[in-house]
Design a protein around this motif. Sequence first.
Motif, PDB file in Angstrom:
ATOM      1  N   LEU A  73      12.700 -23.152  30.620  1.00 46.16           N
ATOM      2  CA  LEU A  73      13.631 -24.214  30.220  1.00 46.16           C
ATOM      3  C   LEU A  73      12.902 -25.532  29.993  1.00 46.16           C
ATOM      4  O   LEU A  73      13.252 -26.299  29.082  1.00 46.16           O
ATOM      5  N   ALA A  74      11.880 -25.799  30.798  1.00 48.31           N
ATOM      6  CA  ALA A  74      11.119 -27.036  30.616  1.00 48.31           C
ATOM      7  C   ALA A  74      10.250 -26.960  29.363  1.00 48.31           C
ATOM      8  O   ALA A  74      10.099 -27.954  28.644  1.00 48.31           O
ATOM      9  N   THR A  75       9.696 -25.787  29.102  1.00 50.80           N
ATOM     10  CA  THR A  75       8.902 -25.604  27.889  1.00 50.80           C
ATOM     11  C   THR A  75       9.755 -25.831  26.647  1.00 50.80           C
ATOM     12  O   THR A  75       9.282 -26.358  25.628  1.00 50.80           O
ATOM     13  N   ASP A  76      11.018 -25.453  26.739  1.00 50.04           N
ATOM     14  CA  ASP A  76      11.957 -25.664  25.626  1.00 50.04           C
ATOM     15  C   ASP A  76      12.594 -27.044  25.680  1.00 50.04           C
ATOM     16  O   ASP A  76      13.538 -27.315  24.931  1.00 50.04           O
ATOM     17  N   ARG A  77      12.106 -27.905  26.580  1.00 44.76           N
ATOM     18  CA  ARG A  77      12.516 -29.311  26.695  1.00 44.76           C
ATOM     19  C   ARG A  77      13.949 -29.503  27.164  1.00 44.76           C
ATOM     20  O   ARG A  77      14.514 -30.585  27.030  1.00 44.76           O
ATOM     21  N   VAL A  78      14.550 -28.469  27.718  1.00 43.21           N
ATOM     22  CA  VAL A  78      15.903 -28.608  28.270  1.00 43.21           C
ATOM     23  C   VAL A  78      15.838 -29.265  29.646  1.00 43.21           C
ATOM     24  O   VAL A  78      16.656 -30.114  29.987  1.00 43.21           O
ATOM     25  N   LEU A  79      14.850 -28.867  30.449  1.00 40.73           N
ATOM     26  CA  LEU A  79      14.581 -29.508  31.734  1.00 40.73           C
ATOM     27  C   LEU A  79      13.398 -30.466  31.551  1.00 40.73           C
ATOM     28  O   LEU A  79      12.699 -30.416  30.537  1.00 40.73           O
ATOM     29  N   PRO A  80      13.162 -31.368  32.511  1.00 41.16           N
ATOM     30  CA  PRO A  80      12.032 -32.299  32.400  1.00 41.16           C
ATOM     31  C   PRO A  80      10.727 -31.576  32.088  1.00 41.16           C
ATOM     32  O   PRO A  80      10.423 -30.540  32.674  1.00 41.16           O
ATOM     33  N   SER A  81       9.955 -32.135  31.180  1.00 41.33           N
ATOM     34  CA  SER A  81       8.751 -31.465  30.693  1.00 41.33           C
ATOM     35  C   SER A  81       7.724 -31.218  31.789  1.00 41.33           C
ATOM     36  O   SER A  81       6.900 -30.295  31.677  1.00 41.33           O
ATOM     37  N   ALA A  82       7.759 -32.008  32.854  1.00 36.76           N
ATOM     38  CA  ALA A  82       6.797 -31.813  33.948  1.00 36.76           C
ATOM     39  C   ALA A  82       6.916 -30.420  34.553  1.00 36.76           C
ATOM     40  O   ALA A  82       5.915 -29.832  35.001  1.00 36.76           O
ATOM     41  N   LEU A  83       8.134 -29.857  34.573  1.00 37.62           N
ATOM     42  CA  LEU A  83       8.338 -28.519  35.128  1.00 37.62           C
ATOM     43  C   LEU A  83       7.699 -27.446  34.264  1.00 37.62           C
ATOM     44  O   LEU A  83       7.575 -26.289  34.691  1.00 37.62           O
ATOM     45  N   GLY A  84       7.314 -27.786  33.055  1.00 38.20           N
ATOM     46  CA  GLY A  84       6.674 -26.834  32.156  1.00 38.20           C
ATOM     47  C   GLY A  84       5.159 -26.906  32.181  1.00 38.20           C
ATOM     48  O   GLY A  84       4.495 -26.274  31.341  1.00 38.20           O
ATOM     49  N   ARG A  85       4.602 -27.639  33.110  1.00 39.57           N
ATOM     50  CA  ARG A  85       3.142 -27.744  33.181  1.00 39.57           C
ATOM     51  C   ARG A  85       2.525 -26.466  33.747  1.00 39.57           C
ATOM     52  O   ARG A  85       3.074 -25.852  34.656  1.00 39.57           O
ATOM     53  N   VAL A  86       1.383 -26.110  33.196  1.00 39.16           N
ATOM     54  CA  VAL A  86       0.617 -24.950  33.650  1.00 39.16           C
ATOM     55  C   VAL A  86      -0.649 -25.451  34.328  1.00 39.16           C
ATOM     56  O   VAL A  86      -1.327 -26.348  33.820  1.00 39.16           O
ATOM     57  N   HIS A  87      -0.966 -24.894  35.482  1.00 34.83           N
ATOM     58  CA  HIS A  87      -2.175 -25.308  36.186  1.00 34.83           C
ATOM     59  C   HIS A  87      -3.380 -24.978  35.311  1.00 34.83           C
ATOM     60  O   HIS A  87      -3.528 -23.855  34.824  1.00 34.83           O
ATOM     61  N   PRO A  88      -4.277 -25.944  35.058  1.00 31.86           N
ATOM     62  CA  PRO A  88      -5.383 -25.721  34.123  1.00 31.86           C
ATOM     63  C   PRO A  88      -6.333 -24.602  34.528  1.00 31.86           C
ATOM     64  O   PRO A  88      -6.924 -23.946  33.673  1.00 31.86           O
ATOM     65  N   ARG A  89      -6.458 -24.350  35.819  1.00 32.36           N
ATOM     66  CA  ARG A  89      -7.374 -23.297  36.277  1.00 32.36           C
ATOM     67  C   ARG A  89      -6.640 -22.030  36.680  1.00 32.36           C
ATOM     68  O   ARG A  89      -7.048 -20.918  36.328  1.00 32.36           O
ATOM     69  N   LEU A  90      -5.514 -22.171  37.390  1.00 30.17           N
ATOM     70  CA  LEU A  90      -4.800 -21.015  37.924  1.00 30.17           C
ATOM     71  C   LEU A  90      -3.846 -20.384  36.921  1.00 30.17           C
ATOM     72  O   LEU A  90      -3.390 -19.259  37.104  1.00 30.17           O
ATOM     73  N   LYS A  91      -3.514 -21.135  35.849  1.00 32.53           N
ATOM     74  CA  LYS A  91      -2.601 -20.662  34.806  1.00 32.53           C
ATOM     75  C   LYS A  91      -1.252 -20.227  35.401  1.00 32.53           C
ATOM     76  O   LYS A  91      -0.673 -19.223  35.015  1.00 32.53           O
ATOM     77  N   SER A  92      -0.757 -21.016  36.342  1.00 30.88           N
ATOM     78  CA  SER A  92       0.527 -20.743  36.985  1.00 30.88           C
ATOM     79  C   SER A  92       1.496 -21.890  36.702  1.00 30.88           C
ATOM     80  O   SER A  92       1.063 -23.018  36.419  1.00 30.88           O
ATOM     81  N   PRO A  93       2.812 -21.636  36.804  1.00 32.18           N
ATOM     82  CA  PRO A  93       3.797 -22.717  36.627  1.00 32.18           C
ATOM     83  C   PRO A  93       3.912 -23.508  37.921  1.00 32.18           C
ATOM     84  O   PRO A  93       4.952 -23.524  38.592  1.00 32.18           O
ATOM     85  N   TYR A  94       2.859 -24.194  38.283  1.00 32.15           N
ATOM     86  CA  TYR A  94       2.727 -24.753  39.629  1.00 32.15           C
ATOM     87  C   TYR A  94       3.750 -25.841  39.929  1.00 32.15           C
ATOM     88  O   TYR A  94       4.227 -25.955  41.069  1.00 32.15           O
ATOM     89  N   VAL A  95       4.118 -26.648  38.935  1.00 32.81           N
ATOM     90  CA  VAL A  95       5.085 -27.717  39.191  1.00 32.81           C
ATOM     91  C   VAL A  95       6.467 -27.124  39.456  1.00 32.81           C
ATOM     92  O   VAL A  95       7.183 -27.552  40.380  1.00 32.81           O
ATOM     93  N   SER A  96       6.873 -26.131  38.681  1.00 30.59           N
ATOM     94  CA  SER A  96       8.159 -25.479  38.914  1.00 30.59           C
ATOM     95  C   SER A  96       8.183 -24.782  40.275  1.00 30.59           C
ATOM     96  O   SER A  96       9.184 -24.827  40.993  1.00 30.59           O
ATOM     97  N   SER A  97       7.068 -24.143  40.640  1.00 30.74           N
ATOM     98  CA  SER A  97       6.991 -23.492  41.956  1.00 30.74           C
ATOM     99  C   SER A  97       7.129 -24.512  43.069  1.00 30.74           C
ATOM    100  O   SER A  97       7.849 -24.285  44.062  1.00 30.74           O
ATOM    101  N   LEU A  98       6.450 -25.656  42.933  1.00 29.55           N
ATOM    102  CA  LEU A  98       6.552 -26.715  43.938  1.00 29.55           C
ATOM    103  C   LEU A  98       7.962 -27.284  44.001  1.00 29.55           C
ATOM    104  O   LEU A  98       8.481 -27.577  45.093  1.00 29.55           O
ATOM    105  N   ALA A  99       8.601 -27.435  42.834  1.00 31.75           N
ATOM    106  CA  ALA A  99       9.952 -28.008  42.794  1.00 31.75           C
ATOM    107  C   ALA A  99      10.949 -27.113  43.527  1.00 31.75           C
ATOM    108  O   ALA A  99      11.784 -27.598  44.301  1.00 31.75           O
ATOM    109  N   ILE A 100      10.851 -25.806  43.300  1.00 31.20           N
ATOM    110  CA  ILE A 100      11.776 -24.885  43.964  1.00 31.20           C
ATOM    111  C   ILE A 100      11.502 -24.842  45.458  1.00 31.20           C
ATOM    112  O   ILE A 100      12.434 -24.853  46.279  1.00 31.20           O
ATOM    113  N   GLY A 101      10.232 -24.828  45.838  1.00 32.58           N
ATOM    114  CA  GLY A 101       9.906 -24.860  47.261  1.00 32.58           C
ATOM    115  C   GLY A 101      10.395 -26.126  47.930  1.00 32.58           C
ATOM    116  O   GLY A 101      10.910 -26.098  49.055  1.00 32.58           O
TER     117      GLY A 101
END
Length: 496
Positions: A327-355
């Motif tokens: 949803l963030a990649t499609d700009r429906v949610l804040p774009s920060a939630l669509g960030r991918v960790h540069p090394r781990l290639k994970s949706p780290y911001v979305s994971s942190l937000a849910i946690g």
Amino acid sequence: MTSKQVGATKMPRQNKEHHLSGNMGVTELVMSVLAFSSPLTVAAGFIPVLLMFSGPSAPGIYIVLTIMLLIFSVGFVKMSRTVENPGGFYAFVTAGLGKPAGLGGAFLALFGYVFIGFFAPPLFGITLQGFVVNTLNGPEIPWYWYGLGIVMVTTTLAYRRIDLSAKVLTTVMLLESAMVVIFNIFSFATSGGRVEQGIGFSMPWITDAGLGIALLFAVGNYFGFEATVIYRDEVKNPTKTIPRATYIAVIGVGLFYAVAAWAYIAYFGADNVQTVAEGNTVNMFFDASTALVGKIFAELTTVLLLTSILASMLSIQNVAARYSFSLATDRVLPSALGRVHPRLKSPYVSSLAIGTLWGVATIIFPALGVAPEVLYPIASGSGSFAVLLLMFITSLAVFVYFLRRRRVHPESIWQTLVAPMVSFLFLGFITYLSIQNYPDLIAGSPVMAAIFLTLTFALFLGGIAHALILRSRRPAVYALIGRQNAEISEPLPEVL
């Protein structure tokens, strides 16, 4: 519409900075799905509830559900090969029913998985609290400290590359599944001298009392298999891995739980099992384990139950984070939630937000005086209904998509029309049962049931309304709905 218009249409792909990556195979993907339902938690906690409602027909209910969800998987897998998109149900509903319905489905998915996942902190907290006090004779620490601990562990793992989560989940699944298998073996072995009690099971019938509520509770044990498409960018050879993992997961879950339910019947007897379940639902598994294998086995089972809850929460957090990421990649949610960790290639911001959301809730509800025994059935029940409603909508979307596509791309009638329609009717029946029995589903009052039901439908309708607003005010964002990193064979006209 020309055949060229219905041919493969390439949409702009994500940059590498916005592209998830992983290396999961069929085994890891299946284990991630199996972890979602938490086998030991189901065997110890949910199957006794199912036996309470259905008695000796519990294994038959799992067989029926397995067949029906395999039929659902036919259209689901066909859709995954046509809509090559990691958006999951979000992408499928968009493709079949249009962007407004797709966004409504995405809101249902995110709400459903976030709520289902919140079953874990209170259940883990009170289970570990009881183990520390009663078994280890340790101090009585408030449950929410344990709850915050499990949130921190799963969020740390979800922050990392998906391969690490897959390895953890695979290890935990093998251990807890082994415990259930041992219980099954001892149950069937012990029943040999008591055949007169009846160790066979019966198939359910439409007139059975309690059939509706039994189906309702059992279908939730399969949730998670539909998440295979969420990991499209993070698996090896997704065209082969996703279909194989989907079918193996559905069949594996169904047979595993059917045999576990049958093991209860073998030990307690077909004539007695429902009565025992009604009188000792909570401790049925542990009392039987102690009698069959010994106290040490039962205590070890409690420890693995804790890791089972953790694995389930991690699996759910991974799925929820990827819906948030889409949803963030499609700009429906804040774009920060669509960030991918540069090394781990994970949706780290979305994971942190849910946690973080789970952690805040774990603090707030105890402060308001809400007991953990009240929290986890509400979280699990309301979230499960949202996912069930989404599956119902998705089966309709698959049918509509292939029906409209047949004019220029005629394909297997069974895969594209019959199977989706059968699953639509079946899931519609289960959804109706859920609405009828919603207070039992969340273990709450009729007023509370009305509030959560209204909220769930409002999410779907709100998603539709928001998409329509985007269409008029932010058409560039509207155009992205359900299409991130997509290469699909479908620029069909909108339904809504």
